[in-house]
Write a protein that holds these residues in place. Sequence first.
Motif, PDB file in Angstrom:
ATOM      1  N   HIS A   5       0.748  -1.193  -0.061  1.00  0.00           N
ATOM      2  CA  HIS A   5       0.058   0.009  -0.148  1.00  0.00           C
ATOM      3  C   HIS A   5       0.956   1.218  -0.029  1.00  0.00           C
ATOM      4  CE1 HIS A   5      -2.866   3.058   1.612  1.00  0.00           C
ATOM      5  NE2 HIS A   5      -1.949   3.295   2.506  1.00  0.00           N
ATOM      6  N   SER A   6       1.834   1.174   0.824  1.00  0.00           N
ATOM      7  CA  SER A   6       2.668   2.381   0.965  1.00  0.00           C
ATOM      8  C   SER A   6       3.512   2.674  -0.323  1.00  0.00           C
ATOM      9  CB  SER A   6       3.567   2.322   2.091  1.00  0.00           C
ATOM     10  OG  SER A   6       2.974   2.262   3.316  1.00  0.00           O
ATOM     11  N   LYS A   7       3.990   1.525  -0.864  1.00  0.00           N
ATOM     12  CA  LYS A   7       4.825   1.623  -1.949  1.00  0.00           C
ATOM     13  C   LYS A   7       4.021   2.383  -3.139  1.00  0.00           C
ATOM     14  CE  LYS A   7       5.175  -1.766  -5.109  1.00  0.00           C
ATOM     15  NZ  LYS A   7       5.448  -3.121  -5.705  1.00  0.00           N
ATOM     16  N   PHE A   8       2.910   1.915  -3.466  1.00  0.00           N
ATOM     17  CA  PHE A   8       1.837   2.516  -4.490  1.00  0.00           C
ATOM     18  C   PHE A   8       1.704   4.056  -4.237  1.00  0.00           C
ATOM     19  CE2 PHE A   8       0.386  -1.735  -5.011  1.00  0.00           C
ATOM     20  CZ  PHE A   8       0.711  -1.775  -6.202  1.00  0.00           C
ATOM     21  N   TRP A   9       1.523   4.666  -3.045  1.00  0.00           N
ATOM     22  CA  TRP A   9       1.361   5.868  -2.643  1.00  0.00           C
ATOM     23  C   TRP A   9       2.673   6.579  -2.660  1.00  0.00           C
ATOM     24  CZ3 TRP A   9      -3.092   8.339  -2.807  1.00  0.00           C
ATOM     25  CH2 TRP A   9      -4.058   7.585  -2.798  1.00  0.00           C
ATOM     26  N   ALA A  10       3.753   6.033  -2.405  1.00  0.00           N
ATOM     27  CA  ALA A  10       5.031   6.792  -2.568  1.00  0.00           C
ATOM     28  C   ALA A  10       5.465   7.002  -4.117  1.00  0.00           C
ATOM     29  CB  ALA A  10       6.248   5.846  -2.082  1.00  0.00           C
ATOM     30  N   PHE A  12       3.009   7.342  -6.555  1.00  0.00           N
ATOM     31  CA  PHE A  12       2.109   8.486  -6.638  1.00  0.00           C
ATOM     32  C   PHE A  12       2.762   9.754  -6.545  1.00  0.00           C
ATOM     33  CE2 PHE A  12      -0.831  11.533  -5.107  1.00  0.00           C
ATOM     34  CZ  PHE A  12      -1.185  11.986  -6.204  1.00  0.00           C
ATOM     35  N   PHE A  13       3.365   9.838  -5.116  1.00  0.00           N
ATOM     36  CA  PHE A  13       3.813  11.463  -4.938  1.00  0.00           C
ATOM     37  C   PHE A  13       5.044  11.556  -5.676  1.00  0.00           C
ATOM     38  CE2 PHE A  13       1.018  10.416  -0.912  1.00  0.00           C
ATOM     39  CZ  PHE A  13       0.372  11.567  -1.198  1.00  0.00           C
ATOM     40  N   ASN A  14       5.947  10.633  -5.790  1.00  0.00           N
ATOM     41  CA  ASN A  14       6.914  10.680  -6.735  1.00  0.00           C
ATOM     42  C   ASN A  14       6.672  11.253  -8.144  1.00  0.00           C
ATOM     43  OD1 ASN A  14       8.894  10.235  -4.464  1.00  0.00           O
ATOM     44  ND2 ASN A  14       8.939   8.171  -5.144  1.00  0.00           N
ATOM     45  N   LYS A  15       5.608  10.688  -8.685  1.00  0.00           N
ATOM     46  CA  LYS A  15       5.047  10.827  -9.988  1.00  0.00           C
ATOM     47  C   LYS A  15       4.610  12.349  -9.966  1.00  0.00           C
ATOM     48  CE  LYS A  15       5.794   6.917 -12.276  1.00  0.00           C
ATOM     49  NZ  LYS A  15       6.783   6.965 -13.192  1.00  0.00           N
ATOM     50  N   GLU A  16       4.025  12.863  -9.142  1.00  0.00           N
ATOM     51  CA  GLU A  16       3.235  14.053  -8.952  1.00  0.00           C
ATOM     52  C   GLU A  16       4.561  15.099  -9.023  1.00  0.00           C
ATOM     53  OE1 GLU A  16      -0.187  16.132  -6.678  1.00  0.00           O
ATOM     54  OE2 GLU A  16       1.076  15.116  -5.407  1.00  0.00           O
ATOM     55  N   GLN A  17       5.447  14.889  -7.952  1.00  0.00           N
ATOM     56  CA  GLN A  17       6.495  15.804  -7.521  1.00  0.00           C
ATOM     57  C   GLN A  17       7.232  15.952  -8.912  1.00  0.00           C
ATOM     58  OE1 GLN A  17       8.868  14.814  -4.132  1.00  0.00           O
ATOM     59  NE2 GLN A  17       9.904  16.830  -4.321  1.00  0.00           N
ATOM     60  N   ALA A  18       7.537  14.665  -9.598  1.00  0.00           N
ATOM     61  CA  ALA A  18       8.230  14.877 -10.991  1.00  0.00           C
ATOM     62  C   ALA A  18       7.456  15.829 -12.022  1.00  0.00           C
ATOM     63  CB  ALA A  18       8.304  13.683 -11.706  1.00  0.00           C
ATOM     64  N   LEU A  19       6.200  15.725 -11.966  1.00  0.00           N
ATOM     65  CA  LEU A  19       5.295  16.528 -12.987  1.00  0.00           C
ATOM     66  C   LEU A  19       5.456  18.014 -12.561  1.00  0.00           C
ATOM     67  CD1 LEU A  19       3.092  16.825 -15.200  1.00  0.00           C
ATOM     68  CD2 LEU A  19       1.472  16.720 -13.295  1.00  0.00           C
ATOM     69  N   LEU A  20       5.342  18.237 -11.340  1.00  0.00           N
ATOM     70  CA  LEU A  20       5.481  19.611 -10.836  1.00  0.00           C
ATOM     71  C   LEU A  20       6.804  20.196 -10.945  1.00  0.00           C
ATOM     72  CD1 LEU A  20       3.313  19.652  -7.325  1.00  0.00           C
ATOM     73  CD2 LEU A  20       2.683  20.396  -9.755  1.00  0.00           C
ATOM     74  N   ASP A  21       8.076  19.393 -10.878  1.00  0.00           N
ATOM     75  CA  ASP A  21       9.307  19.772 -11.022  1.00  0.00           C
ATOM     76  C   ASP A  21       9.509  20.146 -12.707  1.00  0.00           C
ATOM     77  OD1 ASP A  21      10.219  19.368  -8.555  1.00  0.00           O
ATOM     78  OD2 ASP A  21      11.004  17.352  -8.911  1.00  0.00           O
ATOM     79  N   TYR A  22       8.773  19.439 -13.468  1.00  0.00           N
ATOM     80  CA  TYR A  22       8.859  19.596 -15.049  1.00  0.00           C
ATOM     81  C   TYR A  22       8.347  21.045 -14.956  1.00  0.00           C
ATOM     82  CZ  TYR A  22       7.477  19.600 -19.685  1.00  0.00           C
ATOM     83  OH  TYR A  22       7.290  19.868 -21.125  1.00  0.00           O
ATOM     84  N   SER A  81      -0.601   6.096 -11.738  1.00  0.00           N
ATOM     85  CA  SER A  81       0.088   5.743 -10.224  1.00  0.00           C
ATOM     86  C   SER A  81      -1.001   6.076  -9.194  1.00  0.00           C
ATOM     87  CB  SER A  81       1.338   6.276  -9.997  1.00  0.00           C
ATOM     88  OG  SER A  81       1.279   7.907  -9.928  1.00  0.00           O
ATOM     89  N   LEU A  82      -1.935   7.055  -9.392  1.00  0.00           N
ATOM     90  CA  LEU A  82      -2.960   7.407  -8.273  1.00  0.00           C
ATOM     91  C   LEU A  82      -3.882   6.493  -8.415  1.00  0.00           C
ATOM     92  CD1 LEU A  82      -4.398   9.241  -6.094  1.00  0.00           C
ATOM     93  CD2 LEU A  82      -5.505  10.196  -8.241  1.00  0.00           C
ATOM     94  N   MET A  83      -4.315   5.858  -9.444  1.00  0.00           N
ATOM     95  CA  MET A  83      -5.351   5.035  -9.417  1.00  0.00           C
ATOM     96  C   MET A  83      -4.794   3.516  -8.939  1.00  0.00           C
ATOM     97  SD  MET A  83      -7.838   6.468 -10.317  1.00  0.00           S
ATOM     98  CE  MET A  83      -8.213   8.285 -11.220  1.00  0.00           C
ATOM     99  N   LYS A  84      -3.806   3.277  -9.188  1.00  0.00           N
ATOM    100  CA  LYS A  84      -3.171   2.181  -8.727  1.00  0.00           C
ATOM    101  C   LYS A  84      -3.067   2.284  -7.083  1.00  0.00           C
ATOM    102  CE  LYS A  84      -0.414   0.234 -12.448  1.00  0.00           C
ATOM    103  NZ  LYS A  84       1.142   0.062 -12.844  1.00  0.00           N
ATOM    104  N   ALA A  85      -2.767   3.381  -6.583  1.00  0.00           N
ATOM    105  CA  ALA A  85      -2.625   3.650  -5.158  1.00  0.00           C
ATOM    106  C   ALA A  85      -4.061   3.511  -4.633  1.00  0.00           C
ATOM    107  CB  ALA A  85      -2.099   4.852  -4.755  1.00  0.00           C
ATOM    108  N   ARG A  86      -5.059   3.874  -5.305  1.00  0.00           N
ATOM    109  CA  ARG A  86      -6.089   3.828  -4.605  1.00  0.00           C
ATOM    110  C   ARG A  86      -7.023   2.465  -4.813  1.00  0.00           C
ATOM    111  NH1 ARG A  86      -9.195   9.261  -7.349  1.00  0.00           N
ATOM    112  NH2 ARG A  86      -8.567  10.482  -5.381  1.00  0.00           N
ATOM    113  N   GLU A  87      -6.451   1.796  -5.775  1.00  0.00           N
ATOM    114  CA  GLU A  87      -6.873   0.386  -5.863  1.00  0.00           C
ATOM    115  C   GLU A  87      -6.458  -0.414  -4.860  1.00  0.00           C
ATOM    116  OE1 GLU A  87      -5.804  -3.002  -8.966  1.00  0.00           O
ATOM    117  OE2 GLU A  87      -6.887  -1.287  -9.811  1.00  0.00           O
ATOM    118  N   ALA A  88      -5.162  -0.174  -4.419  1.00  0.00           N
ATOM    119  CA  ALA A  88      -4.425  -1.047  -3.247  1.00  0.00           C
ATOM    120  C   ALA A  88      -4.940  -0.400  -1.944  1.00  0.00           C
ATOM    121  CB  ALA A  88      -2.866  -0.721  -3.363  1.00  0.00           C
ATOM    122  N   ASP A  89      -5.512   0.506  -1.897  1.00  0.00           N
ATOM    123  CA  ASP A  89      -6.294   1.130  -0.692  1.00  0.00           C
ATOM    124  C   ASP A  89      -7.907   0.855  -0.833  1.00  0.00           C
ATOM    125  OD1 ASP A  89      -6.071   2.211   1.747  1.00  0.00           O
ATOM    126  OD2 ASP A  89      -6.480   4.242   1.024  1.00  0.00           O
TER     127      ASP A  89
END
Length: 135
Positions: A5-10, A12-22, A81-89
């Motif tokens: 569960h934590s891996k999927f959320w991590a 997602f947050f890494n992907k979101e941060q990468a988008l904002l960095d871009y 990645s958000l949808m996978k994290a939600r699915e795991a949750d």
Amino acid sequence: MAKEHSKFWATFFNKEQALLDYVNASCELLDVVTGCEPEYKKFSEFKGVTVTKAPMYIRCIVGLPDDGRDFELLYSEMIESLMKAREADNQTSTKLLNRFPVRYDNVSSITTRTNRAIKSFALKPDTEVILNKVM
């Protein structure tokens, strides 16, 4: 299960941060509301590890470079990645977070308006309040 569960959320947050960095590195910020910038905030540093926090709101207008393919790729990876994290949750919601970007193509003009609170204060529960219309 909790580690998965934590891996999927991590992810997602890494992907979101990468988008904002871009967005900050490659896009043109046309307008931004102070305090609502498209970036993760540095929250604390502990034993050489920087802890960041996702912004509550992102309020900005951004011009994408070229055709926006890189943005679209990063955005779709983040959503996946958000949808996978939600699915795991075991969450069934497909609603996106309110800080996620909305893309508009072929925009000729944008009008922005910001209303700032002049004064605010906390009210006690069950307090009667009378609002007056000011002209």
